[in-house]
Design a protein around this motif. Structure first.
Motif, PDB file in Angstrom:
ATOM      1  N   ARG A  82       0.846  -1.204   0.000  1.00 59.24           N
ATOM      2  CA  ARG A  82       0.000   0.000   0.000  1.00 59.24           C
ATOM      3  C   ARG A  82       0.882   1.255   0.000  1.00 59.24           C
ATOM      4  N   ALA A  83       1.924   1.212   0.825  1.00 62.62           N
ATOM      5  CA  ALA A  83       2.839   2.354   0.901  1.00 62.62           C
ATOM      6  C   ALA A  83       3.553   2.564  -0.433  1.00 62.62           C
ATOM      7  N   THR A  84       3.926   1.469  -1.102  1.00 59.22           N
ATOM      8  CA  THR A  84       4.563   1.563  -2.415  1.00 59.22           C
ATOM      9  C   THR A  84       3.631   2.244  -3.413  1.00 59.22           C
ATOM     10  N   ILE A  85       2.355   1.872  -3.373  1.00 61.35           N
ATOM     11  CA  ILE A  85       1.371   2.478  -4.281  1.00 61.35           C
ATOM     12  C   ILE A  85       1.160   3.953  -3.943  1.00 61.35           C
ATOM     13  N   GLY A  86       0.977   4.242  -2.642  1.00 62.06           N
ATOM     14  CA  GLY A  86       0.810   5.641  -2.232  1.00 62.06           C
ATOM     15  C   GLY A  86       1.999   6.490  -2.620  1.00 62.06           C
ATOM     16  N   ASN A  87       3.195   5.926  -2.485  1.00 67.21           N
ATOM     17  CA  ASN A  87       4.425   6.635  -2.803  1.00 67.21           C
ATOM     18  C   ASN A  87       4.412   7.200  -4.222  1.00 67.21           C
ATOM     19  N   MET A  88       3.865   6.426  -5.165  1.00 63.96           N
ATOM     20  CA  MET A  88       3.928   6.808  -6.577  1.00 63.96           C
ATOM     21  C   MET A  88       2.827   7.780  -6.998  1.00 63.96           C
TER      22      MET A  88
END
Length: 939
Positions: free
Chosen positions: A295-301
């Motif tokens: 989720r954090a990886t997706i939010g990051n982008m």
């Protein structure tokens, strides 16, 4: 600080008991319509209820949000008051510089210096200053940290002064981790408790990837440093109630695909859909199966697909992660109770209303990379080789060798492609591109043969177009996601067991986002395998992704430059814009950490993982990527056995104290900072010079010249580079004139506290294409103060225009200012004398930052461009109608008259992109900091 009392027009104030503790809360169910809202808008609604003051935040604002029409275009302004501010050191140093300067300005205007103080918690993580000078060695980390302290001593002393001088300001010292990872692992609260109140954790950050915290259910996004400073000083962020894209997730990630592949797929989908300025919110049955790290990886982008945020709601997975990372039980209880009481807990069976809808079945995701210059340009790994060959047409000469060249190549022992095998590639009107050769395969059919390099350290090898010279596991996106980090380490183990090695021309590096990565690598026994492939620890920080890749080995750099080779970087990051990663590298690809190592083994982008072997095992059998790729089950079992809560509690036990190097830094004392006139890192900026207690009237713009005529997708990297400083550039000359040797230049990012360097670095990116010039790249323009308008450095031309009191404008295409939330892209633009930017469209952060620096953003009429209007940048510009701002009115359009040398003129009405009354106030005052300062004095 005592929280200001809300007017509470809706009777929402109530008490929430959690265990033995009681908190004041503002209940959302007191407002009709609240429950149908998306999760992100519920957070904004609570924010308005809690901060309602009857002036800036009124009952009408609350009703407007509760009655949100999903189908309406944004038009209603609200004031969002973030709970805290998060910074990294590149963008944070200028913030602290400005606060220090404001203290002096307040004093000069008869105020109290101590009034300039953060009113909301402000936390800065030093993570952007480590450079990969040393790699592939066991002492790389220690030596890089030594270099970092040597280069940045002045900046670090200044930040230590700030930590002591300002209340509510904390600094996480170097060598700890990447800001966004430290945020989700330690700083984020999910639900805040402060001054007796409980409320959703919200934040703004001076880095566009602040959105990584969206994965934890925290609403936050990147803003310019100037907006962050205002937020620290109690100013709300002015915004329009946004459209919200509902992104439904179903299914599960298939074997062979990674979180990186998911996020590249989502980035491509949302860029194609159009998400600029919108909120993106994930929902559906698939959400529960998405681990927090993913989720954090997706939010990051989120910045890569252009949205303001990309948020996941709070659920059991959020609590599991908070517990794993060492948050106390009282905090977990508060998060769960508050979220459930307020309707902020994810219900997979409830579908809120959204403005737009997208859906992704995670089972359809395939292994992917993105490049060679934009994160949204996803490429399935299965076609990466052919895609690379097609893209190469943009980077190398495209003439086919004639028969004599073919014969010469044959004589040299090179096999030329038969005519039937040479693909015809048409790109930008250039046809018949010969197939490129490969550093890994020694293929041929190109105008020149591969370059032989004899290296004392690495032996003899051949370099060619497409050679992977950097393969770096780096950046906040992936480097603390255990699934991809342990996946990479297991792939390294399997490769070593098969006898594979990375190619000698590849600069390898491992820069984790958190010290916890080192802990779980050690516990899993995987460090030796990574190190055998050259993946030694080089630092805990944001390195390759922001241009801190460090120099290539000299022999490789010389071979690349002398032969104009189009070589490649592969990195596990989020940014691959032109000129960003390394001055020697033209093509850059984003990939998951396991694929980064795979490309280091392959050594070339001209490589097909399905059919080309990575090497041969001890028995001489070919080894393919599929032979060493770890299974999802093995990755998960390693995660389960290698990661413990104790790792987080130990690593973050005393996170603000720092190591001996940090604690022993001599630190200045006092309410105001003693500026060192000899410093080339930290200097007092000129923003408040001559500023009166009242703003001067807004004036129209007359006789302006064009500083730069730019195309589409000009990023803040193009405007304000953060990479290396070239010695023959204006910034390089300034440093040399101040006694700084080339080896001590450091980077633009590290010198952001010195406006003299940064003005000279504005529009200085080596890949900038100013269309005032033909076939020229770099920080150049035509200087119309000179006869015939000769080519000049942009900075030098701007100085000449300033001497003649000539205002400047910039003309640009679509998506102007996309990319990082760089305050200096706006600060440098303003200090060069640019008073207006006229573009086809703007990205959110840069547009608001321009206003924050007193530069007016204007848009060409819909469907019009500089080219369609017949503008070539040689004109003189008058812009009239801005003065209506003096009467309290924000004009929808202003009249632009462009006068040509032959006496003719082009006239058009440009849309004024001052989108809110708050932004109009900032512009009237000459900028956001001037507005805050004047309000502080009057109060």
């Amino acid at each position: 600080m005592t929280a200001p009392a809300s007017k509470d027009s809706f009777g929402a104030r109530d008490t929430l008991k959690v265990g033995d503790a009681s908190y004041e809360v503002f209940r959302l169910n007191a407002v009709d319509g609240a429950q149908r809202l998306p999760y992100s808008l519920k957070i904004l609604l609570e924010n308005l209820l809690r901060t309602e003051d009857g002036a800036n935040i009124t009952a009408e604002h609350v009703r407007a949000l509760a009655n949100w029409d999903p189908n309406a275009e944004p038009s209603t302004e609200i004031q969002f008051t973030p709970g805290r501010v998060i910074m990294q050191d590149f963008t944070g140093v200028p913030c602290v510089v400005d606060l220090a300067t404001m203290r002096e300005a307040v004093t000069e205007l008869g105020g109290d210096a101590s009034a300039v103080n953060p009113l909301a918690p402000a936390e800065l993580v030093i993570d952007h200053s480590v450079v990969i000078d040393v790699f592939g060695k066991s002492d790389a980390f220690e030596r890089n940290v030594e270099f970092e302290y040597g280069r940045n001593k002045e900046r670090y002393q200044f930040l230590r002064w700030g930590q002591d001088a300002f209340d509510e300001f904390k600094v996480v010292p170097p060598g700890t981790g990447i800001v966004h990872q430290v945020n989700i692992e330690h700083l984020a609260r999910s639900v805040m408790s402060r001054n007796g109140q409980a409320y959703p954790d919200t934040c703004v950050g001076t880095d566009s990837h602040t959105t990584m915290v969206n994965g934890l259910g925290v609403l936050g996004w990147g803003v310019g440093g100037i907006e962050a400073e205002a937020a620290m000083l109690g100013q709300p962020v002015s915004m329009l109630i946004p459209r919200v894209v509902g992104f439904k997730l179903t299914g599960e990630i298939p074997p062979g695909a990674t979180a990186t592949d998911v996020v590249l797929t989502i980035t491509e989908m949302l860029r194609e859909h159009g998400a600029v300025g919108k909120f993106v919110e994930f929902y559906g049955s698939g959400v529960a199966s998405v681990p927090l790290a993913n989720r954090a990886t997706i939010g990051n982008m989120s910045p890569e697909f252009g949205s303001t945020c990309a948020i996941f709601p709070i659920d059991e997975e959020s609590l599991r992660y908070l517990k794993l990372t060492g948050r106390p039980q009282e905090q977990l209880d508060l998060v769960e109770s508050y979220a459930k009481e307020q309707g902020l807990w994810h219900d997979p069976n409830h579908e809120p209303e959204y403005s737009e809808y997208l859906e992704l079945d995670l089972s359809t995701v395939v292994p992917s990379i993105a490049g060679p210059k934009r994160p949204q340009d996803r490429i399935a790994v299965s076609v990466a080789k052919s895609s690379f060959r097609e893209s190469l047409a943009d980077y190398v000469p495209t003439q086919r060798p004639n028969e004599a060249d073919d014969a010469a190549l044959d004589e040299a022992g090179q096999e030329s492609f038969p005519a039937s095998d040479a693909p015809s590639v048409t790109h930008h009107g250039v046809a018949d591109m010969p197939e490129p050769a490969s550093a890994a395969n020694g293929a041929s059919g190109r105008p020149s043969k591969p370059v032989t390099v004899d290296s004392e350290e690495r032996g003899r090898f051949e370099l060619d177009h497409g050679a992977v010279v950097i393969a770096s596991i780096t950046s906040c996106t992936n480097t603390s996601n255990p699934s991809v980090m342990l996946g990479a380490a297991l792939l390294a183990r399997n490769a070593v067991d098969k006898g594979l090695t990375t190619k000698p021309w590849v600069k390898t590096s491992m820069a984790p986002g958190s010290q916890v990565v080192t802990d779980y690598y050690e516990k899993a026994g995987l460090w030796p395998y990574l190190e055998k492939l050259g993946y030694h620890l080089v630092g805990y920080g944001c390195t390759t992704c922001i241009g801190n890749s460090g120099p290539l080995p000299e022999d490789i750099s010389s071979a690349v430059q002398d032969n104009d080779l189009s070589v490649v970087s592969v990195l596990s990051g989020n940014r691959n814009f032109e000129g960003r990663i390394n001055p020697d590298v033209k093509m850059n690809y984003l990939a998951s950490p396991p694929l980064v190592i795979a490309y280091a083994l392959a050594g070339s982008m001209d490589f097909d993982f399905e059919s080309d072997p990575l090497g041969h095992d001890t028995e001489g059998k070919p080894v393919y990527l599929r032979d060493i790729w770890p299974s999802p089950q093995e990755v998960q079992s390693t995660i389960d056995s290698a990661i413990t809560q104790e790792m987080f509690t130990t690593d973050y036990a005393d996170v603000f104290a720092g190591d001996e190097r940090w604690r022993s830094l001599p630190t200045p004392q006092g309410e105001t900072f003693e500026w060192d006139p000899q410093s080339t890192y930290v200097r007092k900026p000129p923003y408040f010079e001559g500023m009166g207690a009242e703003p001067a009237p807004v004036t129209d713009i007359s006789g302006a010249r064009v500083l730069a005529l730019l195309g589409d997708s000009v990023t803040t990297d193009h405007i304000s580079p953060a990479g290396a400083i070239k010695p023959d550039s204006p910034a390089g000359k300034y440093l040399q004139d101040n006694g700084i040797e080339r080896k001590d230049f450091n980077s633009y990012g590290s010198r952001r506290g010195n406006h003299e360097v940064m003005i000279r670095g504005t529009f200085a990116n080596i890949r900038l294409r100013n269309l005032l010039l033909d076939d020229v790249q770099g920080g150049y323009t035509r200087d119309f103060t000179q006869e015939g308008g000769p080519q000049s450095f942009i900075y030098d031309a701007a100085q000449n225009y300033a001497a003649e009191n000539t205002p400047l404008v910039v003309l640009a295409g679509k998506e102007y200012g996309s990319g990082s939330s760089r305050d200096w892209a706006a600060k440098g633009t303003a200090l060069l004398g640019v008073q207006a930017v006229i573009a086809e469209s703007f990205e959110r952060i840069h547009r608001s930052n321009l206003i924050g620096m007193g530069v007016v953003p204007l848009q060409f009429p819909a469907g019009s461009t500089a080219k369609s209007l017949g503008l070539d940048g040689t004109e003189s510009y008058d812009i009239s109608g801005i003065t209506r701002l003096n009467e309290g009115e924000t004009p929808e359009t202003v009249r632009v008259t462009a006068r040509k040398d032959d006496g003719s003129s082009v006239e058009f009405d440009a849309d004024v992109r001052i989108d809110t009354p708050g932004e109009a106030d900032y512009y009237r005052n000459g900028g956001i900091l001037q507005y805050v300062l004047r309000n502080m004095i009057s109060a």
